[in-house]
Design an enzyme around this catalytic site. Structure first.
Site, PDB file in Angstrom:
ATOM      1  N   GLU A 210      38.853  46.922  26.067  1.00  0.00           N
ATOM      2  CA  GLU A 210      38.300  46.003  27.065  1.00  0.00           C
ATOM      3  C   GLU A 210      39.359  45.818  28.144  1.00  0.00           C
ATOM      4  OE1 GLU A 210      35.289  45.089  27.186  1.00  0.00           O
ATOM      5  OE2 GLU A 210      34.661  45.756  25.204  1.00  0.00           O
ATOM      6  N   CYS A 244      39.294  38.848  33.881  1.00  0.00           N
ATOM      7  CA  CYS A 244      39.040  40.283  34.062  1.00  0.00           C
ATOM      8  C   CYS A 244      37.734  40.557  34.792  1.00  0.00           C
ATOM      9  CB  CYS A 244      39.058  40.998  32.713  1.00  0.00           C
ATOM     10  SG  CYS A 244      37.826  40.411  31.542  1.00  0.00           S
TER      11      CYS A 244
END
Length: 456
Positions: A210, A244
């Site tokens: 991720e 993010c």
């Protein structure tokens, strides 16, 4: 935890006993984790305050609350996920039954980052527990106080042969990656993601990565500009931009650019006050290294709002840049801070072309009331996930998988996707002994035409 090799060996032996595969065992451990989090809620918030200056509301909204919701959802649905599922059997396997079963990988490694240090360690852990694995957690040392409370919660409630926390910096990461795990789940930067994948390849260990990247936010002339400004400001400056999936840059139709910038300025003032760096609830940049990196990115840019900073508290006020070009330093890397570059466009085709020439983003946001434009953006650009007329909130659900594509990530999780990520799905065909059709056995004689009729 000094001897990493010893911990992994203990977990491997414990896993081989088969205890973790029992559904009641998994549910019990998930409930223990849930109760431990609730019991330590205040300490978790205090740790997040020390590490990132997060307000209690933001800590619960983006960390604790998301973890508890994930636990609630998985505890409710796990008994149905764990059952073997019947699937169809082709006629060529006459008198057989086919089914799939999800089994745990074994000993997993979860490497979590510092920006959402509690949530991004706990949500993968929930998936690993639900799937029946043993787990080693490696939290970031940048978020020291949160890593400390994670270690406390885990060590007090779980035996180390089942779940353990390994602390330390780069040396600890290096030592962990030299070991053979059955699965690695990593959240962090693209650069470190490459290192993790390279290390995993030496043992042929499957991974979920991720990562991140530059997530665009597109605003066209049909958008509700006031609401778009409000939601963009919230999503971008949440956690001081250290998210993010935060909008990394804006691409705005030229005819509405000035109006959008004016509205964003208004909402920044409304949310954070005239001097955000004096706001006790405004988050800080995690450390000096990242603070200085962000300050350097501002050099030479056209700051139309914000730009103030406090090098004693590592706070940078929400900042808007205009007249940014694709050659600007700030457009060469993920910003990961409270700086929002604004670029303008004339037509949607131009936007799609520009984004598609760059690495696939983790998230994409589109503010438009034109259904055709929405459809065109969603269908023409590859990205991990996103929102139409909102930002960030697509990850705050257990009903959809969260993850990226291409350079931005590999694999997904949340809800059922977490269970699937930490499970191997094996297919089983159970053949009857009542009949054994001789067609498949040599010698084949003149059976080719018959075989074609059966298999077409």
């Amino acid at each position: 935890m000094n001897n990493i090799e010893e911990v992994i060996e203990k977990q491997r032996l414990y896993f081989e006993e088969g205890i973790t595969k029992d559904v009641d065992f998994r549910l019990e451990k998930l409930k223990i984790l849930k109760n431990a989090i609730i019991k330590n809620e205040k300490e978790i918030m205090e740790a997040l305050k020390k590490d990132l200056n997060k307000a209690p509301f933001e800590s619960y909204e983006t960390e604790i609350g998301l973890v508890l919701e994930e636990l609630r959802y998985i505890i409710k649905h796990l008994p149905s996920w764990i059952r073997c599922k019947r699937v169809k059997t082709p006629i060529t396997h006459f008198l057989s039954r086919s089914y799939t079963c999800s089994e745990p990988y074994g000993v997993t490694l979860i490497m979590s980052p510092w920006n959402y240090p509690f949530q991004l360690a706990m949500v993968p852990l929930i998936g690993s527990i639900a799937a029946g694995n043993c787990t080693v957690i490696k939290p970031s040392e940048y978020s020291f106080h949160t890593s400390e409370i994670i270690e406390k919660i885990i060590s007090k409630n779980f035996n180390e042969e089942y779940i353990s926390v390994v602390r330390g910096g780069r040396e600890a990461n290096k030592n962990l990656l030299e070991e053979k795990f059955d699965y690695i789940f990593f959240t962090g930067s693209v650069q470190v993601g490459r290192i993790v994948m390279e290390a995993a390849s030496k043992h042929l260990t499957p991974v979920t990565l991720e990562l991140g990247g530059k997530s665009p936010c597109i605003v066209d002339e049909t958008a509700n500009i006031d609401l778009a400004a409000k939601r963009i400001v919230w999503g971008k400056f949440l956690n001081a931009g250290q998210t993010c999936v935060a909008p990394d840059y804006l691409m705005v139709k030229s005819t509405v650019k000035e109006k959008l910038i004016i509205k964003m300025k208004e909402y920044i003032n409304e949310f954070y006050g005239a001097v955000p760096c004096n706001n006790p609830e405004y988050p800080k940049i995690i450390n000096d290294k990242h603070f200085n990196r962000l300050i350097n990115l501002l050099k030479g840019e056209n700051i139309v709002f914000g730009g103030e900073y406090n090098d004693k508290t590592n706070q940078i006020s929400p900042t808007i840049l205009d007249n940014v070009t694709w050659d600007s330093a700030i457009m060469q890397e993920e910003i990961f801070g409270p700086i929002l570059p604004v670029l303008e466009f004339e037509n949607l085709k131009e936007v799609i072309s520009i984004i598609n020439k760059r690495p696939k983003p983790l998230a994409l946001y589109c503010f438009s009331n034109n259904k055709e434009s929405q459809k065109n953006i969603i269908n023409s650009i590859s990205f991990g996930g996103g929102c139409i007329n909102d930002t960030v909130v697509h990850l705050a659900t257990s009903y959809m998988p969260f993850g990226g594509v291409g350079d931005s990530s590999m694999g997904g999780y949340h809800g059922k996707a977490s269970f699937d990520t930490f499970s191997h799905k094996k297919g089983i065909l159970n053949k009857s002994n009542l009949i054994d059709i001789p067609l498949r056995y040599p010698p084949f004689k003149n059976n080719l035409n018959l075989l074609k009729k059966i298999m077409r």
